[in-house]
Design an enzyme around this catalytic site. Structure first.
Site, mmCIF file in Angstrom:
data_model
loop_
_atom_site.group_PDB
_atom_site.id
_atom_site.type_symbol
_atom_site.label_atom_id
_atom_site.label_comp_id
_atom_site.label_asym_id
_atom_site.label_seq_id
_atom_site.Cartn_x
_atom_site.Cartn_y
_atom_site.Cartn_z
ATOM 1 N N GLU A 1 0.837 -1.195 0.000
ATOM 2 C CA GLU A 1 0.000 0.000 0.000
ATOM 3 C C GLU A 1 0.879 1.255 0.000
ATOM 4 O O GLU A 1 0.668 2.188 -0.776
ATOM 5 C CB GLU A 1 -0.905 -0.035 1.245
ATOM 6 C CG GLU A 1 -1.985 1.024 1.266
ATOM 7 C CD GLU A 1 -2.864 0.904 2.523
ATOM 8 O OE1 GLU A 1 -2.675 -0.049 3.302
ATOM 9 O OE2 GLU A 1 -3.738 1.764 2.696
HETATM 10 O O1 LIG Z 1 -8.615 8.258 -3.894
HETATM 11 C C1 LIG Z 1 -8.826 9.007 -2.944
HETATM 12 N N1 LIG Z 1 -9.050 10.315 -3.126
HETATM 13 C C2 LIG Z 1 -9.284 11.165 -2.100
HETATM 14 N N2 LIG Z 1 -9.294 10.794 -0.823
HETATM 15 C C3 LIG Z 1 -9.073 9.499 -0.570
HETATM 16 C C4 LIG Z 1 -8.849 8.554 -1.589
HETATM 17 N N3 LIG Z 1 -8.667 7.366 -1.018
HETATM 18 C C5 LIG Z 1 -8.776 7.559 0.304
HETATM 19 N N4 LIG Z 1 -9.033 8.840 0.579
HETATM 20 C C6 LIG Z 1 -9.170 9.463 1.905
HETATM 21 O O2 LIG Z 1 -8.606 8.570 2.858
HETATM 22 C C7 LIG Z 1 -9.274 8.703 4.086
HETATM 23 C C8 LIG Z 1 -9.890 7.413 4.511
HETATM 24 O O3 LIG Z 1 -9.010 6.363 4.417
HETATM 25 P P1 LIG Z 1 -9.476 4.888 4.042
HETATM 26 O O4 LIG Z 1 -10.938 4.714 4.130
HETATM 27 O O5 LIG Z 1 -8.860 4.570 2.724
HETATM 28 O O6 LIG Z 1 -8.815 4.051 5.206
HETATM 29 P P2 LIG Z 1 -7.648 2.970 5.164
HETATM 30 O O7 LIG Z 1 -6.643 3.455 4.160
HETATM 31 O O8 LIG Z 1 -7.093 2.973 6.543
HETATM 32 O O9 LIG Z 1 -8.285 1.692 4.782
HETATM 33 C C9 LIG Z 1 -10.354 9.744 3.861
HETATM 34 O O10 LIG Z 1 -9.786 10.973 4.216
HETATM 35 C C10 LIG Z 1 -10.577 9.682 2.372
HETATM 36 O O11 LIG Z 1 -11.109 10.893 1.894
HETATM 37 CA CA LIG Z 2 -6.642 4.390 2.087
#
Ligand SMILES: O=c1[nH]cnc2c1ncn2[C@@H]1O[C@H](COP(=O)(O)OP(=O)(O)O)[C@@H](O)[C@H]1O
Ligand SMILES: [Ca+2]
Length: 506
Positions: free
Chosen positions: A224
């Site tokens: 990641e």
């Molecule tokens: O492609 C993207 N564009 C804009 N913001 C993103 C994108 N992917 C994730 N985010 C942002 O990442 C945050 C949430 O992270 P996520 O749900 O991906 O958790 P994780 O990475 O811990 O699984 C939020 O602020 C969301 O807006």
């Molecule tokens: Ca993410």
């Protein structure tokens, strides 16, 4: 030698993009030629000939028009979004015989599921260029359906429809469709996570896209971080110059957070604990990346940890109380490396959302403008907000009179354009903002009650990583209209592995 991206982990390596067996233009040509099923009578011969000539001329004109449009989108929409080192061809020639292809990456994050539809164009004998991205996000994340797996399909189908609308019908069968899940599914019990993935796979298999056996998976944290590092360095153009400088990447998700950069100092490599370094083979180079994902240190996980432990009455200011709890939560959790002080970093996801949400990016911009008008900014990066008096206790509004204008900067004012544009700030600005927001919260209820805690968390997390308060960070959601996310780097990798399967000898 042709440039491309390859991963060290592969036994045989090959360059990412090889010639597809059927170019899209060939497909279209074939479609046109299939139209000629007219019944031809003797008298209708001259008429048929005329119609044929007319269709041919119309086709050539249409082909030129769409090809030229595609060329413009390369230069306008994504000037940095290009891999390989070829220069742009002169207008009109780059489009001749160029191929278009697509890739669909689903990001199953802990707080939401998103689709990224990437369009690539490859001029003859050149490496492909990223020409367009379509993006859509849905909430909640896949893990929210752990106890009602059937319901998870609806959102996936909705996002698949976005891809269908975006990609021309002729391309569907050849377009790879992939979903990678991150912290939300990592944190679920294995069986529940597998059930969700099986459901998604079923929906994917029923779709018209190219679906392999490995189309859905839980991505490991290192990949990641590495994928997001590739995305950000690709979009900033850093990958184009072998040996040139690269930028670091900070991603703050809901369930986990990633840091990745390319160390230049031997000591960093030596001092890194096992599991923090990854070899990446790309553009004929091996990059030894520092990349780590901290599961449980995403913003939403941190909120849980911080709140779960609060006991008794607040004994101090809200910010101090928050900071004490955050420090406990972060204690001995984060590896600190000296070199981050000297690497340029881009920060996105919640880093960006939080700063934009409280108007911090805009306030810093305005404070900097004011400061510039008044006295000029000092050479060393320092907090423009701090210079204008945003010290603890923060003032709700600062107004500085200058001979030419009345300068002011204020947190909490979010302009509509903030959602798209990013900006630079120093790490200390997060602390200034945290103190201000916490202090305001003590006296009046806020529309976002978590801001105080979230900003305190981010400020201390960055300090734990080893960033000094004066360290400049670039905060952004998009670069050249492309989302800053691991999704682009991951689709490179996936297409690379597809090509390797097709031609294992290369
Ligand atoms: O492609 C993207 N564009 C804009 N913001 C993103 C994108 N992917 C994730 N985010 C942002 O990442 C945050 C949430 O992270 P996520 O749900 O991906 O958790 P994780 O990475 O811990 O699984 C939020 O602020 C969301 O807006
Ligand atoms: Ca993410």
């Amino acid at each position: 030698m042709k440039k491309g991206i390859r991963y060290e982990t592969s036994r045989k390596t090959s360059y990412i993009f090889q010639q597809p067996q059927h170019g899209p233009w060939q497909t279209r040509m074939r479609k046109i030629s299939n139209h000629g099923s007219l019944r031809v009578a003797k008298v209708a011969y001259p008429l048929g000939l005329c119609v044929g000539v007319f269709i041919y001329v119309a086709y050539i004109k249409w082909h030129r028009a769409t090809a030229t449009q595609a060329f413009f989108s390369i230069t306008r929409a994504a000037p940095g979004a290009r891999w390989g080192q070829q220069a742009h061809s002169p207008l009109g020639t780059a489009a001749d015989g160029h191929e278009v292809f697509y890739g669909i990456m689903f990001d199953a994050g802990s707080t939401g599921t998103r689709v990224h539809v990437f369009q690539f164009t490859r001029p003859p004998r050149e490496t492909p260029t990223l020409t367009h991205e379509t993006f859509k996000a849905l909430k909640p994340g896949l893990s929210a359906y752990a106890d009602d797996v059937e319901k998870s399909a609806q959102g996936i189908r909705e996002l698949l429809d976005v891809a269908k609308q975006d990609i021309p019908f002729d391309f569907w069968k050849a377009t790879p469709l992939v979903l990678k899940a991150t912290a939300g599914l990592r944190l679920l019990p294995g069986e529940k996570a597998q059930k969700l993935l099986q459901k998604v796979k079923k929906v994917f298999k029923a779709s018209p896209f190219l679906v392999g056996d490995d189309c859905v998976s839980i991505m490991n944290g290192t990949d990641e971080g590495v994928s997001a590092w590739i995305t950000i360095n690709f979009l900033t153009g850093s990958l184009k110059t072998p040996g040139g400088s690269s930028v670091g990447m900070l991603d703050l998700g809901g369930g986990s957070t990633q840091i990745a950069f390319l160390p230049r100092v031997e000591g960093t490599l030596q001092a890194s604990p096992p599991g923090y370094l990854t070899a990446l083979r790309m553009f004929n180079r091996t990059y030894k990346l520092y990349s780590y994902s901290y599961l449980g240190l995403g913003l939403m996980s941190a909120r849980l940890a911080i709140l779960g432990g609060v006991e008794g009455q607040p004994a101090a200011s809200l910010h101090e109380l928050c900071a004490a709890r955050v420090s406990e939560v972060l204690q001995n959790r984060v590896h600190r490396t000296e070199e981050v002080k000297h690497v340029d970093f881009y920060a996105f996801s919640y880093y960006y959302d939080l700063a934009a949400g409280v108007g911090l990016i805009e306030a810093v911009l305005r404070a900097r403008e004011c400061r510039l008008q008044l006295e000029g900014l000092p050479q060393k990066p320092v907090s423009a907000l701090g210079l204008l008096g945003w010290r603890s206790p923060c003032q709700p509004h600062v107004s500085v009179a200058s001979p030419t204008s009345q300068c002011s900067c204020r947190l909490g004012v979010v302009s509509p354009t903030d959602a798209e544009k990013g900006g630079s700030l120093v790490v200390g600005d997060f602390e200034i903002a945290a103190k201000y927001v916490c202090r305001t919260l003590e006296t009046q209820p806020q529309s976002s009650p978590f801001s105080c805690m979230d900003l305190t968390y981010v400020s201390l997390l960055l300090q734990e990583f080893g960033f000094p308060r004066s360290k400049v960070l670039k905060l952004t959601r998009k670069i050249d209209n492309v989302e800053t996310s691991w999704a682009l780097g991951a689709i490179f990798h996936y297409i690379d592995s597809l090509n390797r399967q097709k031609s294992p000898a290369s």
